[in-house]
Write a protein that holds these residues in place. Structure first.
Motif: not given
Length: 349
Positions: A78, A327-328, A333-335, A339, A341-342, A346
């Protein structure tokens, strides 16, 4: 007349066989090729791909020691993504401001830095860069376009405040040991007549005898240092160098500056030593005191201003990042950042 249909039928059979063989060969799905360079994030008009990430890992490892601790959140994965997002933010604004960094611009920047350091040989400059930044030259060179953009953006987008007198005084009070001392000392400097071992030994013994007599009678040293044999530029004043900061002396006489720092306090003689020009020397300390603020004020102001530049630039990048559409897509990184809603915008805090 009957041979043509037979040949035509043979051709059809051969073509059909080739098609069957082709269809029987397993092919790699299109999605697997796309995953080799999948998009991990979109920052404004720029995208960050898997290949960008792989190249960024090593760059981040080399450069991360220059980053403040608060920028090193989460896993290494990350941190690298954040590093690439920040760089993309800077690149986007540089593009908007028409800041172009081409090969000629890089060459001009290297030449400017070489001239500022009084270096004309590129190999010597490479060694100086590696010593100054503790980085391989290739890594420093790869990062130079970003540093050029950063310098330009500091001028047109960021306005770091000048250090106040109170900040200068406070830094000086806390860092007197780093600032060092200034010395009032006498020096006796004599060159050997030739480079023979006999001459070197004779001169060393002569100066050792002068030192031993001077320890018993310091006025004797002043007398000898005022004589015609003394090659010191200050011999008309008895070899007296009147209050010079160590860092200033180091620019012209690094060996003498090092010896003074080791000798001790007032009234002390150095051992006989050879200076940077291979001359035999003795120094006698007549006074030592912390370097006064006025002698280092400009240096402290410059140091504090560079610190403020760095802090102000980091704050500007963080603020610009918050106003940038990001936007990811990277699952790790999302977890890690929860996040939900990827697909939605963001911005990291």
């Amino acid at each position: 007349m009957q041979k043509r249909p037979r040949l035509k039928r043979h051709f059809v059979f051969i073509f059909a066989a080739v098609v069957c063989v082709f269809l029987a060969v397993p092919t790699k799905p299109l999605g697997s090729y796309e995953s080799l360079n999948a998009v991990l994030a979109i920052v404004g008009p720029k995208s960050i791909s898997t290949l960008d990430y792989e190249e960024g890992v090593e760059r981040y490892k080399n450069l991360s020691r220059f980053f403040p601790a608060y920028r090193k959140k989460g896993s290494l994965h990350s941190q690298v993504i954040d590093f690439l997002i920040d760089r993309a933010v800077v690149d986007n604004v540089a593009d908007e401001e028409s800041i172009q960094v081409n090969e000629k611009r890089i060459e001009a920047e290297i030449q400017k830095r070489m001239e500022a350091q009084g270096i004309s040989d590129i190999e010597q400059f490479k060694k100086a860069v590696q010593t100054q930044f503790n980085l391989p030259y290739d890594v420093w060179l790869e990062d130079l376009p970003y540093q050029i953009k950063k310098g330009q953006l500091l001028q047109i987008k960021v306005s770091p405040p000048l250090p106040s007198e109170q900040e200068v005084q406070s830094w000086y009070n806390k860092n007197k040991a780093k600032v060092g001392n200034e010395f009032r000392f006498r020096e006796l400097v004599i060159s050997p007549a030739n480079s023979s071992i006999e001459e070197e030994s004779r001169l060393f013994n002569e100066l050792t005898e002068i030192r031993n007599k001077s320890i018993q009678d310091p006025s004797f040293f002043k007398l000898v240092a005022s004589g015609p044999r003394n090659e010191s530029r200050y011999k008309l004043n008895g070899g007296l160098v009147n209050w010079v900061p160590t860092f200033e002396l180091y620019k012209s006489q690094p060996m003498t500056a090092s010896v003074l720092a080791q000798v001790g306090g007032q009234g002390k003689f150095s051992e006989v030593f050879r200076d940077d020009r291979k001359r035999y020397c003795i120094v006698y300390i007549e006074g030592v005191r912390p370097t006064p603020l006025d002698a280092v004020r400009k240096g402290i102001q410059g140091f504090l201003f560079r610190e403020k530049e760095q802090t102000s630039f980091e704050e500007w990048v963080a603020a610009t990042r918050k106003s940038t559409s990001i936007t990811i897509f990277d699952p790790i990184y999302i977890k890690e950042h929860n996040i939900s809603n990827p697909e939605e915008k963001y911005n990291s805090d």
